[in-house]
Scaffold this motif. Structure first.
Motif, PDB file in Angstrom:
ATOM      1  N   GLN A 170     -19.506  -4.199   0.171  1.00 39.43           N
ATOM      2  CA  GLN A 170     -18.848  -4.614  -1.063  1.00 39.43           C
ATOM      3  C   GLN A 170     -17.374  -4.218  -1.058  1.00 39.43           C
ATOM      4  N   LYS A 171     -17.084  -3.071  -0.455  1.00 39.27           N
ATOM      5  CA  LYS A 171     -15.686  -2.643  -0.340  1.00 39.27           C
ATOM      6  C   LYS A 171     -14.906  -3.605   0.567  1.00 39.27           C
ATOM      7  N   LEU A 172     -15.543  -4.038   1.659  1.00 40.58           N
ATOM      8  CA  LEU A 172     -14.908  -5.026   2.541  1.00 40.58           C
ATOM      9  C   LEU A 172     -14.606  -6.323   1.783  1.00 40.58           C
ATOM     10  N   ASN A 203       1.008  -7.982   5.353  1.00 40.56           N
ATOM     11  CA  ASN A 203      -0.114  -8.041   6.295  1.00 40.56           C
ATOM     12  C   ASN A 203      -1.252  -8.919   5.797  1.00 40.56           C
ATOM     13  N   PHE A 204      -0.998  -9.680   4.731  1.00 39.06           N
ATOM     14  CA  PHE A 204      -2.046 -10.476   4.110  1.00 39.06           C
ATOM     15  C   PHE A 204      -2.815 -11.325   5.116  1.00 39.06           C
ATOM     16  N   PHE A 205      -2.116 -12.159   5.865  1.00 37.09           N
ATOM     17  CA  PHE A 205      -2.808 -13.107   6.744  1.00 37.09           C
ATOM     18  C   PHE A 205      -3.654 -12.398   7.801  1.00 37.09           C
ATOM     19  N   THR A 206      -3.118 -11.353   8.388  1.00 38.74           N
ATOM     20  CA  THR A 206      -3.852 -10.609   9.409  1.00 38.74           C
ATOM     21  C   THR A 206      -5.076  -9.915   8.812  1.00 38.74           C
ATOM     22  N   LEU A 207      -4.876  -9.185   7.715  1.00 38.42           N
ATOM     23  CA  LEU A 207      -5.968  -8.401   7.148  1.00 38.42           C
ATOM     24  C   LEU A 207      -6.996  -9.265   6.426  1.00 38.42           C
ATOM     25  N   HIS A 208      -6.548 -10.331   5.784  1.00 37.90           N
ATOM     26  CA  HIS A 208      -7.491 -11.231   5.099  1.00 37.90           C
ATOM     27  C   HIS A 208      -8.523 -11.762   6.108  1.00 37.90           C
ATOM     28  N   ILE A 209      -8.060 -12.158   7.268  1.00 39.93           N
ATOM     29  CA  ILE A 209      -8.951 -12.672   8.317  1.00 39.93           C
ATOM     30  C   ILE A 209      -9.814 -11.542   8.881  1.00 39.93           C
ATOM     31  N   LYS A 210      -9.224 -10.385   9.144  1.00 40.51           N
ATOM     32  CA  LYS A 210      -9.977  -9.264   9.720  1.00 40.51           C
ATOM     33  C   LYS A 210     -11.045  -8.778   8.751  1.00 40.51           C
ATOM     34  N   PHE A 211     -10.706  -8.656   7.479  1.00 37.86           N
ATOM     35  CA  PHE A 211     -11.694  -8.207   6.496  1.00 37.86           C
ATOM     36  C   PHE A 211     -12.851  -9.196   6.394  1.00 37.86           C
ATOM     37  N   ILE A 227     -21.049   7.138   1.106  1.00 35.83           N
ATOM     38  CA  ILE A 227     -19.849   6.320   0.942  1.00 35.83           C
ATOM     39  C   ILE A 227     -19.769   5.947  -0.530  1.00 35.83           C
ATOM     40  N   LYS A 228     -18.614   6.125  -1.108  1.00 35.48           N
ATOM     41  CA  LYS A 228     -18.425   5.849  -2.527  1.00 35.48           C
ATOM     42  C   LYS A 228     -17.645   4.551  -2.733  1.00 35.48           C
ATOM     43  N   GLU A 229     -17.864   3.959  -3.890  1.00 33.23           N
ATOM     44  CA  GLU A 229     -17.145   2.742  -4.241  1.00 33.23           C
ATOM     45  C   GLU A 229     -15.645   3.038  -4.346  1.00 33.23           C
ATOM     46  N   SER A 230     -14.839   1.999  -4.129  1.00 36.37           N
ATOM     47  CA  SER A 230     -13.393   2.100  -4.292  1.00 36.37           C
ATOM     48  C   SER A 230     -12.907   0.912  -5.094  1.00 36.37           C
ATOM     49  N   GLN A 231     -11.940   1.155  -5.927  1.00 33.30           N
ATOM     50  CA  GLN A 231     -11.311   0.070  -6.669  1.00 33.30           C
ATOM     51  C   GLN A 231     -10.254  -0.547  -5.753  1.00 33.30           C
ATOM     52  N   THR A 232     -10.462  -1.773  -5.319  1.00 30.59           N
ATOM     53  CA  THR A 232      -9.536  -2.415  -4.381  1.00 30.59           C
ATOM     54  C   THR A 232      -8.452  -3.214  -5.088  1.00 30.59           C
ATOM     55  N   ILE A 233      -8.624  -3.475  -6.375  1.00 31.57           N
ATOM     56  CA  ILE A 233      -7.585  -4.196  -7.117  1.00 31.57           C
ATOM     57  C   ILE A 233      -6.369  -3.288  -7.216  1.00 31.57           C
ATOM     58  N   GLY A 234      -5.246  -3.781  -6.735  1.00 30.74           N
ATOM     59  CA  GLY A 234      -4.006  -3.009  -6.772  1.00 30.74           C
ATOM     60  C   GLY A 234      -3.834  -2.031  -5.618  1.00 30.74           C
ATOM     61  N   MET A 235      -4.824  -1.931  -4.741  1.00 30.19           N
ATOM     62  CA  MET A 235      -4.717  -1.024  -3.589  1.00 30.19           C
ATOM     63  C   MET A 235      -3.758  -1.630  -2.560  1.00 30.19           C
ATOM     64  N   LYS A 236      -2.908  -0.803  -1.993  1.00 32.42           N
ATOM     65  CA  LYS A 236      -1.985  -1.275  -0.947  1.00 32.42           C
ATOM     66  C   LYS A 236      -2.776  -1.638   0.309  1.00 32.42           C
ATOM     67  N   ASP A 237      -2.249  -2.610   1.047  1.00 36.23           N
ATOM     68  CA  ASP A 237      -2.951  -3.128   2.221  1.00 36.23           C
ATOM     69  C   ASP A 237      -3.289  -2.050   3.243  1.00 36.23           C
ATOM     70  N   MET A 238      -2.362  -1.153   3.532  1.00 35.47           N
ATOM     71  CA  MET A 238      -2.632  -0.136   4.544  1.00 35.47           C
ATOM     72  C   MET A 238      -3.538   0.971   3.992  1.00 35.47           C
ATOM     73  N   ASP A 239      -3.560   1.135   2.676  1.00 36.05           N
ATOM     74  CA  ASP A 239      -4.531   2.054   2.070  1.00 36.05           C
ATOM     75  C   ASP A 239      -5.940   1.491   2.226  1.00 36.05           C
ATOM     76  N   MET A 240      -6.051   0.165   2.152  1.00 35.14           N
ATOM     77  CA  MET A 240      -7.342  -0.488   2.386  1.00 35.14           C
ATOM     78  C   MET A 240      -7.829  -0.179   3.790  1.00 35.14           C
ATOM     79  N   VAL A 241      -6.937  -0.291   4.754  1.00 40.01           N
ATOM     80  CA  VAL A 241      -7.295   0.006   6.149  1.00 40.01           C
ATOM     81  C   VAL A 241      -7.797   1.449   6.254  1.00 40.01           C
ATOM     82  N   ASP A 242      -7.091   2.391   5.619  1.00 37.96           N
ATOM     83  CA  ASP A 242      -7.494   3.797   5.674  1.00 37.96           C
ATOM     84  C   ASP A 242      -8.871   4.025   5.058  1.00 37.96           C
TER      85      ASP A 242
END
Length: 159
Positions: free
Chosen positions: A32-34, A45-53, A91-106
């Motif tokens: 769900q986090k993915l 990094n939108f295009f790269t990460l959108h596809i990778k995710f 593993i705990k849930e994370s709020q991804t709305i507003g999260m920076k792209d590289m924070d998502m990677v972390d």
């Protein structure tokens, strides 16, 4: 079906089934986090990460199904409610709305490290009870995550 029908001792396999259900709960939260990262990624990094995710959540969806089917193969029902997943997962849930792209990677790298730790524990325990089917399955999932951990760490410029 029960474990005895596939030549495994039920008393030895019960702890494996419990571990698989815990693994399933963690994978569901990770999945769900993915999805949230895929939907909410923004920035250069939108295009790269959108596809990778999307690649990662598609793989996670298949993995989740295989874990649940393995639990059934071993003669028990897989957990199937989000309340169970949230209660059991480390593993705990994370709020991804507003999260920076590289924070998502972390955040996803942390999840994958947790899943790999669970996988190593499962590999050790399944080897001890002779559950080669679960062992082979989990090993395959771990190898995928190890490779993608390396890729995401390289993308993020981490050692």
């Amino acid at each position: 079906m029960n474990a005895k029908e596939i030549s495994l001792e039920e008393n030895k396999i019960k702890p494996i089934v419990d571990m698989l259900n815990d693994y399933l709960a963690n994978y569901q939260i990770h999945y769900q986090k993915l999805r949230g990262c895929h939907w909410n990624v923004k920035g250069q990094n939108f295009f790269t990460l959108h596809i990778k995710f999307e690649e990662l959540y598609t793989n996670a969806q298949v993995t989740i199904d295989e874990i649940a089917e393995r639990v059934l193969t071993l003669g028990k029902p897989p957990h199937s409610t989000f309340s169970d997943y949230i209660a059991e997962a480390s593993i705990k849930e994370s709020q991804t709305i507003g999260m920076k792209d590289m924070d998502m990677v972390d955040v996803l790298l942390d999840d994958m490290a947790n899943l790999i730790e669970l996988e190593r524990d499962l590999l050790e325990k399944t080897a001890k009870v002779g559950d080669d089917g679960t062992n082979d399955m989990v090993n395959r999932f771990m190898q995928f995550k190890e490779k993608n951990t390396w890729m995401l760490r390289s993308f993020a410029g981490k050692k």
